[in-house]
Design an enzyme around this catalytic site. Structure first.
Site, PDB file in Angstrom:
ATOM      1  N   HIS A   7       0.829  -1.210   0.000  1.00 10.72           N
ATOM      2  CA  HIS A   7       0.000   0.000   0.000  1.00 10.72           C
ATOM      3  C   HIS A   7       0.862   1.258   0.000  1.00 10.72           C
ATOM      4  O   HIS A   7       0.541   2.250  -0.665  1.00 10.72           O
ATOM      5  CB  HIS A   7      -0.931  -0.010   1.212  1.00 10.72           C
ATOM      6  CG  HIS A   7      -1.617   1.298   1.441  1.00 10.72           C
ATOM      7  ND1 HIS A   7      -1.290   2.135   2.483  1.00 10.72           N
ATOM      8  CD2 HIS A   7      -2.591   1.929   0.747  1.00 10.72           C
ATOM      9  CE1 HIS A   7      -2.047   3.216   2.429  1.00 10.72           C
ATOM     10  NE2 HIS A   7      -2.836   3.128   1.377  1.00 10.72           N
TER      11      HIS A   7
ATOM     12  N   GLU B 197       2.028   1.869  -3.414  1.00  9.44           N
ATOM     13  CA  GLU B 197       0.926   2.411  -4.234  1.00  9.44           C
ATOM     14  C   GLU B 197       0.931   3.934  -4.189  1.00  9.44           C
ATOM     15  O   GLU B 197       0.782   4.607  -5.217  1.00  9.44           O
ATOM     16  CB  GLU B 197      -0.403   1.859  -3.731  1.00  9.44           C
ATOM     17  CG  GLU B 197      -1.626   2.413  -4.458  1.00  9.44           C
ATOM     18  CD  GLU B 197      -2.842   2.484  -3.560  1.00  9.44           C
ATOM     19  OE1 GLU B 197      -3.487   3.561  -3.522  1.00  9.44           O
ATOM     20  OE2 GLU B 197      -3.146   1.477  -2.897  1.00  9.44           O
ATOM     21  N   HIS B 198       1.102   4.497  -3.002  1.00 11.04           N
ATOM     22  CA  HIS B 198       1.196   5.956  -2.875  1.00 11.04           C
ATOM     23  C   HIS B 198       2.414   6.498  -3.630  1.00 11.04           C
ATOM     24  O   HIS B 198       2.329   7.512  -4.320  1.00 11.04           O
ATOM     25  CB  HIS B 198       1.323   6.331  -1.396  1.00 11.04           C
ATOM     26  CG  HIS B 198       0.031   6.374  -0.655  1.00 11.04           C
ATOM     27  ND1 HIS B 198      -0.471   7.524  -0.085  1.00 11.04           N
ATOM     28  CD2 HIS B 198      -0.870   5.405  -0.383  1.00 11.04           C
ATOM     29  CE1 HIS B 198      -1.618   7.267   0.516  1.00 11.04           C
ATOM     30  NE2 HIS B 198      -1.880   5.975   0.345  1.00 11.04           N
TER      31      HIS B 198
ATOM     32  N   GLU C 130      -3.346   8.337   7.409  1.00  8.18           N
ATOM     33  CA  GLU C 130      -4.442   7.577   6.819  1.00  8.18           C
ATOM     34  C   GLU C 130      -4.869   6.439   7.743  1.00  8.18           C
ATOM     35  O   GLU C 130      -6.056   6.184   7.923  1.00  8.18           O
ATOM     36  CB  GLU C 130      -4.012   7.036   5.464  1.00  8.18           C
ATOM     37  CG  GLU C 130      -5.109   6.315   4.691  1.00  8.18           C
ATOM     38  CD  GLU C 130      -4.641   5.858   3.326  1.00  8.18           C
ATOM     39  OE1 GLU C 130      -5.407   5.141   2.665  1.00  8.18           O
ATOM     40  OE2 GLU C 130      -3.516   6.209   2.921  1.00  8.18           O
TER      41      GLU C 130
END
Length: 459
Positions: A81, A84-85, A161
């Site tokens: 993840h 992904e950023h 987040e």
């Protein structure tokens, strides 16, 4: 927000050899009929699927990498993840953030998501800009440039987040607790976003190691849908993705789940909770490893139990008893290794959560004792098949469906055959599948409860 709980020059190949090889990458039209779809593979291993839909002059592109949170190294499961950023942070030819800016100023949109098994990057834009988005996507597949100055501030972003989506959300924390209890050994027990204490130590090297291991044409699927032709997509794919190096062969290396030994329960109380909530999860076969049509039978079973006002549980608990504000179930057969069957329920204001759970247990027992009727199966199959037919009218829906499924190890033929396999399910199939999964030791029950006022007031 790029998170799902559910976002150097390429190597040159000799021109003559590349031309001959690309000529062999002819599209293979699918024989099923949910939607028109064609598949071909480039010499470097990139699987390409084209889903034409000429209702509007729009295209949707998705690249799915066969790597997700469950593929991270111990202590680094959330790195998928995080990467992904970072994929939006630029290459030698794209400045950080330029990828999204180029799409936005042309009226398009882009995003990405990460799950346990796959990471998908997608764009929607007017068809005349398909070449641009394909060029940029191919560029960042092999040319991502990362430094500490870029990576470390983004680490703070994913920590924030996690705070917003998990740490400060009682439902998110319960979901983590259920997953960590349902899976005893398999990495699905770990959160997609990662544990906070591990996220705080992610480094640039961690992200680059995951990128170099998994991000290559031979470990990816390109899906393009909308107002396109197979020939147009093939030419662009050959031009931009074709010259990229194949990359090393990738093998998913994961711990195996042992047979469960006992039913488990988890409970979370929080002063922010106003309505109690229950979730029950059972381990189940997935589409890939199910025997026969077991996975499709579980899909039909879920529709019989909670398919709108016709569902057994909905009709009994929401309409007749009025004991529940909401009740639902769902079979998830998509994960690469293990599927699951879930129940969700919220009692009416002031209602009894224990009574709601008991009614779910009674309905499960009734299925196991008496099965389901032929008419229930026929009605459920008809509703499910109608929903599949409606998918044809969507430009993005089939693209995401194909990208996600192929990224998780299924085939285009599997996706296209879904209505046919649903149609083959019988009442006996449903009973056999229910008997296989609805075992107490196979389950985890989670409850989300309001914290008593006196307890909440304590420091």
């Amino acid at each position: 927000m790029r998170f799902s709980i559910t976002r150097g020059p390429a190597t040159k190949v000799a021109g003559l050899l590349l031309g001959v090889a690309l000529a062999l990458a002819v599209p293979r039209p699918s024989h099923a009929d949910i939607f028109e779809a064609h598949e071909f593979t480039l010499p470097n291993g990139l699987d390409v699927v084209v889903v034409p839909n000429h209702l509007s002059p729009v295209v949707v592109q998705a690249v799915a990498y066969k790597a997700g949170a469950a593929d991270g190294l111990p202590g680094k499961n959330g790195i998928a993840h995080f990467l992904e950023h970072l994929m939006f942070k630029g290459t030698d030819t794209l400045a950080p953030g330029q990828f999204s800016r180029e799409i936005d100023k042309r009226g398009g949109s882009d995003n990405a998501y990460t799950s346990q098994d796959v990471t998908v990057y997608h764009q929607e834009i007017a068809k005349e800009h398909l070449e641009l988005v394909m060029k940029m996507e191919a560029d960042r597949m092999v040319n991502l440039r990362l430094t500490d100055a870029i990576v470390l501030p983004e680490r703070d972003v994913i920590l924030q987040e996690r705070g917003e989506r998990i740490d400060n959300q009682p439902g998110g924390r319960l979901g983590e607790a259920v997953d960590a209890t349902l899976y005893l050994n398999h990495p699905y027990r770990l959160p997609v976003i990662g544990w906070r204490h591990e996220m705080e130590r992610y480094t640039t090297e961690d992200a680059l190691a995951f990128y170099k291991r998994f991000y290559s044409p031979s470990n990816a699927v390109l899906v393009v849908g909308g107002d396109v032709t197979v020939e147009d997509v093939r030419k662009l794919a050959e031009k931009y993705f074709g010259p990229l190096p194949k990359g090393a062969d990738v093998t998913r290396e994961r711990l195996h789940e042992p047979p469960p030994a006992a039913p488990r329960r988890v409970s979370l109380s929080d002063e922010r909770v106003r309505q109690p909530y229950l979730v029950r999860s059972y381990l189940a076969p997935n589409y890939r490893n199910a025997k026969g049509n077991e996975g499709y039978a579980l899909t039909v079973l879920s529709e019989i139990l909670t398919g709108g006002s016709a569902g057994r549980l909905y009709r009994r608990m929401v309409i007749e008893q009025q004991s529940a504000l909401a009740v639902d179930s769902g079979y998830d057969g998509g994960p690469y290794d293990i599927g699951r069957f879930n129940f969700y329920a919220t009692p009416r204001q002031g209602g009894d959560l224990a009574a709601v759970e008991q009614e779910i247990d009674r309905q499960i027992a009734a299925v196991l004792k008496d099965g389901v009727t032929d008419q229930e199966v026929a009605d459920a199959k008809r509703r499910l098949q109608i929903s599949a037919v409606k998918a044809r009218d969507s430009v993005s829906g089939p693209v995401f469906m194909v990208a996600d499924a192929l990224g998780k190890g299924r085939t285009l033929a599997d996706v296209q055959a879904w209505p046919e396999r649903i149609g083959a399910v019988t009442a006996a199939d449903v009973l056999a599948a229910a008997t296989q999964i609805f075992k107490p030791a196979n389950s985890v029950t989670g409850t989300l409860l309001p914290k008593p006022a006196q307890e909440a007031a304590q420091p």
